[in-house]
Design an enzyme around this catalytic site. Structure first.
Site, mmCIF file in Angstrom:
data_model
loop_
_atom_site.group_PDB
_atom_site.id
_atom_site.type_symbol
_atom_site.label_atom_id
_atom_site.label_comp_id
_atom_site.label_asym_id
_atom_site.label_seq_id
_atom_site.Cartn_x
_atom_site.Cartn_y
_atom_site.Cartn_z
ATOM 1 N N GLY A 194 0.482 -1.407 -0.069
ATOM 2 C CA GLY A 194 0.274 -0.152 -0.107
ATOM 3 C C GLY A 194 1.010 1.227 0.083
ATOM 4 N N ALA A 195 0.469 2.528 -0.889
ATOM 5 C CA ALA A 195 1.235 3.613 -0.884
ATOM 6 C C ALA A 195 0.142 4.576 -0.699
ATOM 7 C CB ALA A 195 2.279 3.095 -2.450
ATOM 8 N N GLY A 196 0.003 4.242 0.431
ATOM 9 C CA GLY A 196 -1.224 5.510 1.371
ATOM 10 C C GLY A 196 -0.046 6.422 2.313
ATOM 11 N N TYR A 197 -0.589 7.290 3.042
ATOM 12 C CA TYR A 197 0.243 7.593 3.755
ATOM 13 C C TYR A 197 0.934 6.747 4.433
ATOM 14 C CZ TYR A 197 -2.418 11.725 3.329
ATOM 15 O OH TYR A 197 -3.749 12.613 2.740
ATOM 16 N N VAL A 227 -3.197 -6.874 -4.848
ATOM 17 C CA VAL A 227 -2.766 -7.173 -3.322
ATOM 18 C C VAL A 227 -3.853 -8.332 -2.938
ATOM 19 C CG1 VAL A 227 -1.711 -7.968 -0.499
ATOM 20 C CG2 VAL A 227 -1.042 -6.228 -2.108
ATOM 21 N N GLU A 255 -16.670 17.392 5.886
ATOM 22 C CA GLU A 255 -15.644 18.437 5.340
ATOM 23 C C GLU A 255 -16.637 17.960 3.435
ATOM 24 O OE1 GLU A 255 -11.468 17.151 5.377
ATOM 25 O OE2 GLU A 255 -11.119 18.733 6.181
ATOM 26 N N ALA A 270 -4.429 10.482 8.484
ATOM 27 C CA ALA A 270 -3.540 10.658 7.778
ATOM 28 C C ALA A 270 -2.422 10.759 8.858
ATOM 29 C CB ALA A 270 -3.732 11.751 7.815
ATOM 30 N N GLN A 271 -2.447 12.254 9.952
ATOM 31 C CA GLN A 271 -1.117 12.438 11.022
ATOM 32 C C GLN A 271 -0.638 11.085 11.848
ATOM 33 O OE1 GLN A 271 -0.830 15.404 14.873
ATOM 34 N NE2 GLN A 271 -3.213 14.655 13.807
HETATM 35 C C1 LIG Z 1 -12.366 12.116 2.319
HETATM 36 C C2 LIG Z 1 -11.273 12.211 3.275
HETATM 37 C C3 LIG Z 1 -11.099 13.457 4.104
HETATM 38 C C4 LIG Z 1 -10.433 12.939 5.234
HETATM 39 N N1 LIG Z 1 -9.375 14.061 6.087
HETATM 40 C C5 LIG Z 1 -8.326 14.035 6.861
HETATM 41 C C6 LIG Z 1 -7.913 15.046 7.561
HETATM 42 O O1 LIG Z 1 -8.080 16.343 7.287
HETATM 43 N N2 LIG Z 1 -6.863 14.457 8.056
HETATM 44 C C7 LIG Z 1 -6.068 13.120 8.956
HETATM 45 O O2 LIG Z 1 -5.329 12.870 9.700
HETATM 46 N N3 LIG Z 1 -7.403 12.480 8.198
HETATM 47 C C8 LIG Z 1 -8.157 12.693 7.278
HETATM 48 N N4 LIG Z 1 -9.033 11.314 6.686
HETATM 49 C C9 LIG Z 1 -8.145 10.292 6.964
HETATM 50 C C10 LIG Z 1 -6.638 9.643 6.695
HETATM 51 O O3 LIG Z 1 -6.697 9.787 5.561
HETATM 52 C C11 LIG Z 1 -6.064 8.555 6.968
HETATM 53 O O4 LIG Z 1 -6.330 8.254 8.634
HETATM 54 C C12 LIG Z 1 -5.325 8.003 6.246
HETATM 55 O O5 LIG Z 1 -5.230 7.796 4.454
HETATM 56 C C13 LIG Z 1 -5.104 6.499 6.454
HETATM 57 O O6 LIG Z 1 -3.679 6.050 5.616
HETATM 58 P P1 LIG Z 1 -3.229 4.476 4.372
HETATM 59 O O7 LIG Z 1 -1.995 4.922 4.277
HETATM 60 O O8 LIG Z 1 -3.762 3.720 6.193
HETATM 61 O O9 LIG Z 1 -4.427 4.463 3.882
HETATM 62 P P2 LIG Z 1 -4.600 5.361 2.659
HETATM 63 O O10 LIG Z 1 -4.155 6.823 2.851
HETATM 64 O O11 LIG Z 1 -5.968 5.370 2.396
HETATM 65 O O12 LIG Z 1 -4.088 4.184 1.243
HETATM 66 C C14 LIG Z 1 -3.896 2.974 0.947
HETATM 67 C C15 LIG Z 1 -2.974 2.324 -0.007
HETATM 68 O O13 LIG Z 1 -2.955 1.144 0.171
HETATM 69 C C16 LIG Z 1 -3.673 1.217 -1.508
HETATM 70 N N5 LIG Z 1 -4.781 -0.117 -1.892
HETATM 71 C C17 LIG Z 1 -5.911 -0.437 -1.199
HETATM 72 N N6 LIG Z 1 -6.159 -1.733 -1.267
HETATM 73 C C18 LIG Z 1 -5.621 -2.326 -1.900
HETATM 74 C C19 LIG Z 1 -4.256 -3.377 -2.764
HETATM 75 N N7 LIG Z 1 -5.269 -4.682 -2.573
HETATM 76 N N8 LIG Z 1 -3.317 -3.963 -3.150
HETATM 77 C C20 LIG Z 1 -2.989 -2.932 -3.531
HETATM 78 N N9 LIG Z 1 -2.721 -1.202 -3.377
HETATM 79 C C21 LIG Z 1 -3.794 -1.636 -2.394
HETATM 80 C C22 LIG Z 1 -4.266 1.737 -1.634
HETATM 81 O O14 LIG Z 1 -4.736 1.866 -3.249
HETATM 82 C C23 LIG Z 1 -3.781 3.240 -1.378
HETATM 83 O O15 LIG Z 1 -2.337 3.573 -2.351
HETATM 84 C C24 LIG Z 1 -9.625 11.915 6.202
HETATM 85 C C25 LIG Z 1 -9.571 10.548 4.805
HETATM 86 C C26 LIG Z 1 -10.667 11.026 4.440
HETATM 87 C C27 LIG Z 1 -12.086 9.419 3.607
#
Ligand SMILES: Cc1cc2nc3c(=O)[nH]c(=O)nc-3n(C[C@H](O)[C@H](O)[C@H](O)COP(=O)(O)OP(=O)(O)OC[C@H]3O[C@@H](n4cnc5c(N)ncnc54)[C@H](O)[C@@H]3O)c2cc1C
Length: 404
Positions: free
Chosen positions: A12-15, A83, A172, A317-318
């Protein structure tokens, strides 16, 4: 690429996944480990901006960036694949188009929508979950306007946008809609009074858990811009064109229905046999999965306990970004035979955007911010992340630099 080096696979390339990978490349020497980053798309996106994309106030390309533009590909092997399952007892990951073995695993696969069994919600409501799902909402809303304007659809109720859930994402999102709907009305020659933005929430307040003054400010700001709230209203069912609510099964009609009322960990964790509690995994204080010493679970997949309140921190995200630091330190410690550290969350506050120049939130020790000051702070927070990920160039390319 095959080597005798220990292999770290990040899913996963999220935060969480991006920052862990970035930190690993900074903390480890190239000969210490092989690093692999797996993601569904070849781009990373800012999940925290998806509500803007969904409402149509932000361009899709502003929200995303090529992973190869910010991750050092001479150090990291990028795998563009989905995945399917983690074979946790065999140290293998099954992908749609192959499989990977690992010595250390980092799971940052993010969230999925949780509908709590509400009839029809899964099938009939959109969700703000990815670039693709958000782009679909934006296109769908505009399509309703175009159909009405052309006379192809004469049902005014199809212009209504109904949003389930008045938590952070729901609020939001309706804030962005409050800004975008007047623009769409102008574009399609539709009277603004014909379009209703209705936010439905079962709890007795919007933004449950937020400070009362901030909640009050947010509600007034949104109502002033014609957002309607149905608070304390339980959704019994989601039909293709309505929420069915309350004891008398009243129907709230709309042509666009979006559910923001709940999230849970990516279901791959549960399918792979990891123990899930209330939708996510309870991780150890060092962020490892209980019973799996080489596996770290981060971000929206994990519950991390707040020792002061004895409750888990809300997933943000934080926290995901901060977890990445601890995770990278702990992998380095495992490789070098050092001590693992405990994750300690440093809460820098939370700011919610309410559309345009409107926002509210708290920073540092609970200092409250409202309006343009809060909005400016929100941009600072967003740009800070981009700076950490890709330095000043990324801020210039993807940052929010213009005043609202
Ligand atoms: C609209 C919105 C607004 C938000 N605003 C805030 C804010 O202002 N401040 C804050 O702190 N938090 C905020 N959040 C919460 C925050 O976005 C999440 O807590 C954060 O994104 C979590 O990070 P993560 O790395 O766990 O997941 P994500 O950032 O969601 O990344 C997950 C990654 O995994 C990849 N992935 C998923 N499934 C698969 C798979 N099967 N195979 C390969 N890759 C896969 C996805 O494509 C993605 O790149 C907000 C959320 C939303 C939806």
């Amino acid at each position: 690429m095959t080597s005798n080096k220990p292999k770290i696979v990040v899913l996963g390339a999220g935060y969480a996944g991006m920052m862990t990978t970035k930190r690993l490349t900074q903390k480890l020497e190239a000969e210490e480990a092989e690093i692999v980053l797996v993601n569904k798309h070849n781009y990373h996106y800012q999940t925290t901006w998806l509500h803007e994309l969904a409402a149509g106030t932000l361009d899709p390309n502003k929200v995303r960036m090529l992973i190869s533009d910010v991750i050092d590909t001479s150090r990291v092997d990028l795998v563009h694949d989905t995945v399917v399952e983690i074979k946790k007892d065999e140290n293998r990951v099954i992908l749609e188009n192959g499989e990977l073995e690992y010595d250390y695993l980092v799971v940052g696969l993010g969230f999925e929508k949780a509908t709590f069994g509400i009839k029809g919600m899964e099938e009939n409501a959109f969700s703000i979950q990815s670039v693709d799902s958000s782009r679909l909402i934006r296109e769908h809303i505009e399509y309703q306007f175009a159909r009405y304007s052309s006379g192809e659809d004469t049902n005014e109720e199809n212009l209504n946008i109904i949003v389930g859930g008045a938590g952070f994402t729901g609020i939001e999102f309706v804030g962005e809609l409050a800004e975008q709907v007047p623009k769409l009305c102008k574009k399609y020659d539709i009277d603004r009074k014909k379009v209703r933005i209705i936010n439905v929430e079962a709890a007795p307040t919007i933004l449950p858990g937020f400070d009362e003054d901030l909640v009050d400010y947010a509600r007034k700001s949104l109502e002033f811009r014609d957002v309607e709230f149905r608070i304390g209203t339980k959704i019994n069912e989601c039909k293709p064109d309505a929420f069915v609510v309350g004891d008398d099964n009243e129907e709230i009609k709309g042509g666009t229905i979006v559910w923001t009322g709940g999230v849970q960990a990516n279901s791959i964790l549960g399918k792979s046999g990891f123990e899930i509690f209330k939708g996510k995994m309870n991780v150890n204080t060092d962020l490892r999965a209980p019973g799996y010493e080489n596996t770290f679970v981060l971000g929206d997949c994990a519950w991390v306990m707040n020792k002061e309140t004895d409750r888990p921190y809300p997933p943000t995200a934080q926290i995901a970004i901060q977890e990445a630091d601890t995770c990278a330190n702990n992998i380095a410690a495992l490789l070098r035979g050092g001590e693992l550290e405990e994750f300690v969350f440093d809460n820098k506050g939370t700011v919610a955007s309410l559309g345009g120049s409107h926002a509210m939130g708290t920073i540092f020790e609970g200092k409250k911010l409202y309006g343009k000051t809060a909005r400016a702070m929100k941009n600072v927070i967003d740009n800070r992340y981009l700076f950490m990920l890709g330095g000043p160039n990324l801020v210039l390319k993807k940052g929010k630099l213009r005043p609202f």
